[in-house]
Each structure stands twice: as structure tokens, then as C-alpha cells.
Design an enzyme around this catalytic site. Structure first.
Site, PDB file in Angstrom:
ATOM      1  N   GLN A 103       0.848  -1.199   0.000  1.00  0.00           N
ATOM      2  CA  GLN A 103       0.000   0.000   0.000  1.00  0.00           C
ATOM      3  C   GLN A 103       0.884   1.250   0.000  1.00  0.00           C
ATOM      4  OE1 GLN A 103      -3.320  -0.686   3.166  1.00  0.00           O
ATOM      5  NE2 GLN A 103      -1.683  -2.128   3.627  1.00  0.00           N
ATOM      6  N   HIS A 121      -1.445   1.323  -4.380  1.00  0.00           N
ATOM      7  CA  HIS A 121      -1.863   2.722  -4.231  1.00  0.00           C
ATOM      8  C   HIS A 121      -0.936   3.697  -4.954  1.00  0.00           C
ATOM      9  CE1 HIS A 121      -4.223   1.435  -0.383  1.00  0.00           C
ATOM     10  NE2 HIS A 121      -4.833   1.096  -1.493  1.00  0.00           N
ATOM     11  N   CYS A 153      -0.760  20.424 -22.291  1.00  0.00           N
ATOM     12  CA  CYS A 153      -2.107  21.022 -22.330  1.00  0.00           C
ATOM     13  C   CYS A 153      -2.332  22.051 -21.231  1.00  0.00           C
ATOM     14  CB  CYS A 153      -3.155  19.923 -22.219  1.00  0.00           C
ATOM     15  SG  CYS A 153      -3.422  19.376 -20.515  1.00  0.00           S
ATOM     16  N   THR A 191       0.623  -3.009   8.801  1.00  0.00           N
ATOM     17  CA  THR A 191      -0.578  -2.368   8.264  1.00  0.00           C
ATOM     18  C   THR A 191      -1.727  -2.466   9.268  1.00  0.00           C
ATOM     19  OG1 THR A 191      -2.168  -2.233   6.454  1.00  0.00           O
ATOM     20  CG2 THR A 191      -1.305  -4.439   6.989  1.00  0.00           C
TER      21      THR A 191
HETATM   22  C1  BV8 Z   1     -12.037   2.449  -3.676  1.00  0.00           C
HETATM   23  C2  BV8 Z   1      -2.299   6.522  -1.395  1.00  0.00           C
HETATM   24  C3  BV8 Z   1     -13.725   1.974  -5.284  1.00  0.00           C
HETATM   25  C4  BV8 Z   1      -2.352   8.003  -1.236  1.00  0.00           C
HETATM   26  C5  BV8 Z   1      -4.035   5.559   0.039  1.00  0.00           C
HETATM   27  C6  BV8 Z   1     -15.218  -0.865   2.288  1.00  0.00           C
HETATM   28  C7  BV8 Z   1     -15.455  -0.568   3.599  1.00  0.00           C
HETATM   29  C8  BV8 Z   1     -15.207   0.747   4.051  1.00  0.00           C
HETATM   30  C9  BV8 Z   1     -14.719   1.749   3.224  1.00  0.00           C
HETATM   31  C10 BV8 Z   1     -14.495   1.447   1.934  1.00  0.00           C
HETATM   32  C11 BV8 Z   1     -14.753   0.162   1.461  1.00  0.00           C
HETATM   33  N1  BV8 Z   1     -14.404   0.147   0.150  1.00  0.00           N
HETATM   34  C12 BV8 Z   1     -13.960   1.387  -0.210  1.00  0.00           C
HETATM   35  C13 BV8 Z   1     -14.012   2.183   0.862  1.00  0.00           C
HETATM   36  C14 BV8 Z   1     -13.582   3.550   0.882  1.00  0.00           C
HETATM   37  C15 BV8 Z   1     -12.070   3.704   1.101  1.00  0.00           C
HETATM   38  C16 BV8 Z   1     -11.635   3.139   2.440  1.00  0.00           C
HETATM   39  O1  BV8 Z   1     -11.138   2.023   2.550  1.00  0.00           O
HETATM   40  N2  BV8 Z   1     -11.794   3.987   3.464  1.00  0.00           N
HETATM   41  C17 BV8 Z   1     -11.309   3.589   4.802  1.00  0.00           C
HETATM   42  C18 BV8 Z   1     -10.588   4.794   5.428  1.00  0.00           C
HETATM   43  C19 BV8 Z   1     -12.463   3.156   5.656  1.00  0.00           C
HETATM   44  N3  BV8 Z   1     -11.293   3.028   0.046  1.00  0.00           N
HETATM   45  C20 BV8 Z   1     -11.090   3.731  -1.095  1.00  0.00           C
HETATM   46  O2  BV8 Z   1     -11.512   4.851  -1.302  1.00  0.00           O
HETATM   47  C21 BV8 Z   1     -10.269   3.009  -2.153  1.00  0.00           C
HETATM   48  N4  BV8 Z   1     -10.903   3.118  -3.442  1.00  0.00           N
HETATM   49  O3  BV8 Z   1     -12.588   1.765  -2.849  1.00  0.00           O
HETATM   50  O4  BV8 Z   1     -12.498   2.636  -4.965  1.00  0.00           O
HETATM   51  C22 BV8 Z   1     -14.736   2.937  -4.903  1.00  0.00           C
HETATM   52  C23 BV8 Z   1     -14.828   4.095  -5.660  1.00  0.00           C
HETATM   53  C24 BV8 Z   1     -15.850   4.968  -5.328  1.00  0.00           C
HETATM   54  C25 BV8 Z   1     -16.680   4.758  -4.177  1.00  0.00           C
HETATM   55  C26 BV8 Z   1     -16.522   3.593  -3.418  1.00  0.00           C
HETATM   56  C27 BV8 Z   1     -15.540   2.653  -3.792  1.00  0.00           C
HETATM   57  C28 BV8 Z   1      -8.892   3.692  -2.348  1.00  0.00           C
HETATM   58  C29 BV8 Z   1      -8.135   3.697  -1.090  1.00  0.00           C
HETATM   59  C30 BV8 Z   1      -6.684   4.135  -1.346  1.00  0.00           C
HETATM   60  C31 BV8 Z   1      -6.398   5.482  -0.710  1.00  0.00           C
HETATM   61  N5  BV8 Z   1      -4.972   5.829  -0.853  1.00  0.00           N
HETATM   62  N6  BV8 Z   1      -2.726   5.877  -0.154  1.00  0.00           N
HETATM   63  C32 BV8 Z   1      -1.384   8.513  -0.193  1.00  0.00           C
HETATM   64  O5  BV8 Z   1      -0.647   7.682   0.389  1.00  0.00           O
HETATM   65  O6  BV8 Z   1      -1.357   9.719  -0.020  1.00  0.00           O
HETATM   66  S1  BV8 Z   1      -4.513   4.748   1.498  1.00  0.00           S
HETATM   67  C33 BV8 Z   1      -3.179   4.960   2.611  1.00  0.00           C
HETATM   68  O7  BV8 Z   1      -3.729   4.797   3.898  1.00  0.00           O
HETATM   69  C34 BV8 Z   1      -2.083   3.915   2.512  1.00  0.00           C
HETATM   70  O8  BV8 Z   1      -1.762   3.565   1.202  1.00  0.00           O
HETATM   71  C35 BV8 Z   1      -2.679   2.754   3.306  1.00  0.00           C
HETATM   72  O9  BV8 Z   1      -3.540   1.981   2.491  1.00  0.00           O
HETATM   73  C36 BV8 Z   1      -3.509   3.473   4.348  1.00  0.00           C
HETATM   74  C37 BV8 Z   1      -2.755   3.565   5.627  1.00  0.00           C
HETATM   75  O10 BV8 Z   1      -2.802   2.295   6.216  1.00  0.00           O
HETATM   76  P1  BV8 Z   1      -1.402   1.604   6.667  1.00  0.00           P
HETATM   77  O11 BV8 Z   1      -0.447   1.610   5.550  1.00  0.00           O
HETATM   78  O12 BV8 Z   1      -1.776   0.325   7.291  1.00  0.00           O
HETATM   79  O13 BV8 Z   1      -0.816   2.653   7.751  1.00  0.00           O
HETATM   80  P2  BV8 Z   1      -1.356   2.992   9.219  1.00  0.00           P
HETATM   81  O14 BV8 Z   1      -0.603   4.176   9.683  1.00  0.00           O
HETATM   82  O15 BV8 Z   1      -2.858   2.997   9.239  1.00  0.00           O
HETATM   83  O16 BV8 Z   1      -0.909   1.714  10.102  1.00  0.00           O
HETATM   84  C38 BV8 Z   1       0.465   1.463  10.279  1.00  0.00           C
HETATM   85  C39 BV8 Z   1       0.528   0.154  11.054  1.00  0.00           C
HETATM   86  O17 BV8 Z   1       1.910  -0.194  11.192  1.00  0.00           O
HETATM   87  C40 BV8 Z   1      -0.060   0.256  12.457  1.00  0.00           C
HETATM   88  O18 BV8 Z   1      -0.896  -0.881  12.673  1.00  0.00           O
HETATM   89  C41 BV8 Z   1       1.169   0.215  13.376  1.00  0.00           C
HETATM   90  O19 BV8 Z   1       0.894  -0.459  14.581  1.00  0.00           O
HETATM   91  C42 BV8 Z   1       2.152  -0.571  12.536  1.00  0.00           C
HETATM   92  N7  BV8 Z   1       3.574  -0.290  12.773  1.00  0.00           N
HETATM   93  C43 BV8 Z   1       4.129   0.885  13.178  1.00  0.00           C
HETATM   94  N8  BV8 Z   1       5.512   0.739  13.248  1.00  0.00           N
HETATM   95  C44 BV8 Z   1       5.787  -0.539  12.835  1.00  0.00           C
HETATM   96  C45 BV8 Z   1       4.547  -1.189  12.514  1.00  0.00           C
HETATM   97  N9  BV8 Z   1       4.490  -2.474  12.090  1.00  0.00           N
HETATM   98  C46 BV8 Z   1       5.674  -3.147  11.965  1.00  0.00           C
HETATM   99  N10 BV8 Z   1       6.893  -2.566  12.202  1.00  0.00           N
HETATM  100  C47 BV8 Z   1       6.982  -1.286  12.650  1.00  0.00           C
HETATM  101  N11 BV8 Z   1       8.188  -0.760  12.890  1.00  0.00           N
HETATM  102 ZN    ZN Z   2      -2.046  17.599 -19.999  1.00  0.00          ZN
END
Ligand code: BV8
Ligand code: ZN
Length: 261
Positions: A103, A121, A153, A191
């Protein structure tokens, strides 16, 4: 002494595996110095996802969104892959097929040397025109103060990442689903498993018979459904896994991992 144990079930399934999928999130890059999204110091703590990572936000205030990606691009340009990324590369020498499904937009798996990487992503080092789609290379580390305009463009140039409400790139998603459906083991690493459809990758692998192990210092939605939960940091757990696998490879007649030491 590490605060986690590497379960024999996981070591044995990895040792026998032909195909492994490694599904990663921001936690994979945390030890490299890339802020996570939902961690305390995480970037989301100051901004809401829908405020910045959406097309609406970009059209409403392109400068703000561009500055945010420039800020993240600058951080990513100064960091290096960590021991966790390198361990995933090392897995490729121990297991016939290893696919990374990430991701993360930070390109660190590729920079570490992983050969099969599916970016669900997008990638912050790529950009394109929102009007005509022309790619715009703003090389790593090079930033553009204002929102760059398309050379052909004049349209707005945006980072080639997937924003909320946008579909994932078909080719990357299809390849990720194929890798998960053919995996013997799925390792989810760093994640929170809350963003869909990406977060469904481990479930797709489990449904196809894979053993799912979740690696995270904090339990979460994925650790609840996983077969194995390893409460630890990617940069510690993954190198340990590789070391134990190498031991098992070197002395296959070892029955119990403990014998390894
Ligand atoms: C879509 C790029 C079709 C941009 C990103 C079903 C249910 C609910 C909601 C939805 C659903 N389906 C769709 C949705 C809507 C939405 C969604 O999921 N919303 C969520 C918030 C509820 N999904 C979308 O919009 C997706 N598109 O579904 O299209 C559609 C179209 C129209 C209408 C409906 C559907 C697109 C989603 C992609 C968004 N873009 N990133 C950018 O980066 O700027 S998402 C971005 O956030 C990341 O890529 C990643 O996916 C997410 C963050 O999560 P993590 O990477 O897990 O990071 P986080 O900080 O949360 O967690 C870190 C973890 O690491 C923690 O657990 C921590 O404890 C741990 N950790 C920390 N240190 C360590 C560690 N682990 C190991 N070692 C360490 N040292
Ligand atoms: Zn253009």
C-alpha cells in the site's frame, strides 16, 4: 532476547512454501523514518485523509495537496530501506516465488531490491496530468514549489497515487489477487488493515488455503483473523524469520526450531 516467538507452524510452512505474498503498509517503512498514517506522530493526526488524499481536495486546493506530497516526497528522498525491506529481498533466495503487495507509495521495496512488487496505491515518484494523462517526471528529491502545469495542455499535474474514492490500478490489483490466491503463506506487515479493497488481500490468501501471519507491534483487525500474530517490529521480526529459515535450509533434519540455537 526478542519479545516475540517465531511459531514453528509458520517456520515449517515457510520452509515448505513454493509461493509467499508479503502484504505491507506504512509500518514497513516506519523504521526507515517515513511517518505512518495512524501512528501518534502520523501525518493523519494533523490532517484527515478526505482532506488531502482525494480529487475533491486537490481541485479545491491544489497548492495545499501538492505541498503535502512535496513534503512526503522530500522525506522519502532522504531515507533508506530498512532491515525489514532487506529481509523481504532475502526471502527471494529461500522461496521460489515471493511477491510484495504494498500500500506504500514510497518505492522502498524496489529500492531494497525486491523484484516482484505490486503497488496498489501508486508511487509518489510518478506524476501525470489530470486533463490529458501525460506523465510528468519530477525526479526523486526534485520538488516543484507551485503545482506544476502540463507541458502539453497546461492541465494540473498530480502525483500518480490512488486517492480515496478512486479505483486501484487494474493491472496491479489483478496481479496482487493472483499472487494472494496462489500463495502458501501470506505475511501481512505493518498495516492497520482498514483501507479497502487492499485490506482484503490476506483474506483472499487465507481463502485459497494460505497460512496468514500478521506482524505488527500492535494487534489490529488483521491480527484478529490471522492464523499467527507476531507482536513485533518489521525490522526485527523479518530478519529473524530469514535467519531461522536459513538454519532450517542448512540443517533440514532439525525437527524443532528451538534445536536451531
Ligand atoms: C475504492 C495513497 C472503489 C495516497 C491511500 C469498504 C469498507 C469501508 C470503506 C471502503 C470500502 N471500500 C472502499 C471504501 C472507501 C475507502 C476506504 O477504505 N476507506 C477507509 C478509510 C475506511 N477506500 C477507497 O476509497 C479506495 N478506493 O474503494 O475505490 C470505490 C470508488 C468509489 C466509491 C466507493 C468505492 C482507495 C483507497 C486508497 C487510498 N490511498 N494511499 C497517499 O498515500 O497519499 S490509502 C493509505 O492509507 C495507505 O496507502 C494505506 O492503504 C492506508 C494507511 O494504512 P497503513 O499503511 O496500514 O498505515 P497505518 O498508519 O494505518 O498503520 C500502520 C501500522 O503499522 C499500524 O498498525 C502500526 O501499529 C504498525 N507499525 C508501526 N511501526 C511498525 C509497525 N508495524 C511493523 N513494524 C513497525 N516498525
Ligand atoms: Zn495535460
Amino acid at each position: 532476547m526478542s519479545s516475540y516467538a517465531l511459531p514453528r507452524l509458520l517456520l515449517e510452512r515457510l520452509a515448505a512454501a513454493d509461493s509467499v505474498v508479503v502484504f505491507t503498509g506504512a509500518g514497513m517503512s516506519a523504521e526507515s523514518g517515513v511517518p505512518t498514517f495512524r501512528g501518534a506522530e502520523g501525518i493523519w493526526s494533523r490532517f484527515k485523509p478526505e482532506e488531502l488524499a482525494t480529487m475533491d481536495a486537490f481541485l479545491r486546493n491544489p497548492q495545499l495537496v501538492w505541498e503535502w506530497y512535496t513534503h512526503r516526497r522530500a522525506i522519502i528522498a532522504t531515507v533508506q530501506p530498512n532491515a525489514g525491506h532487506r529481509a523481504v529481498v532475502a526471502l527471494e533466495k529461500l522461496i521460489p516465488r515471493v511477491a510484495v503487495v504494498t500500500q506504500n507509495i514510497d518505492n522502498l521495496h524496489r529500492r531494497a531490491g525486491s523484484t516482484v512488487v505490486h503497488e496498489l496505491h501508486g508511487n509518489i515518484e510518478r506524476n501525470y496530468c489530470v486533463t490529458c494523462g501525460t506523465p510528468h517526471d519530477i525526479g526523486p528529491g526534485k520538488t516543484s514549489a507551485g503545482v506544476p502545469r502540463c507541458a502539453s495542455c497546461g492541465g494540473l499535474v498530480r502525483p500518480d497515487v490512488v486517492w480515496f474514492g478512486e479505483m486501484l490500478p487494474d493491472d496491479e490489483w489483478d496481479a496482487a489477487v493472483r499472487a494472494a490466491s496462489g500463495a502458501d503463506v501470506c505475511l501481512s506487515v505493518g498495516t492497520s488493515g482498514v483501507v479497502y479493497p487492499a485490506a482484503s488481500i490476506p483474506a483472499i490468501a487465507r481463502k485459497a488455503g494460505a497460512l496468514h501471519a500478521d506482524v505488527n507491534p500492535e494487534p489490529g483487525p488483521l491480527s484478529e483473523t490471522a492464523d499467527v500474530f507476531i507482536k513485533g517490529l518489521a525490522g526485527a521480526v523479518l530478519p529473524d524469520l530469514v535467519t531461522r529459515l536459513e538454519e532450517l535450509r542448512a540443517r533440514p533434519n532439525i525437527t524443532s526450531p528451538e534445536e536451531g540455537h
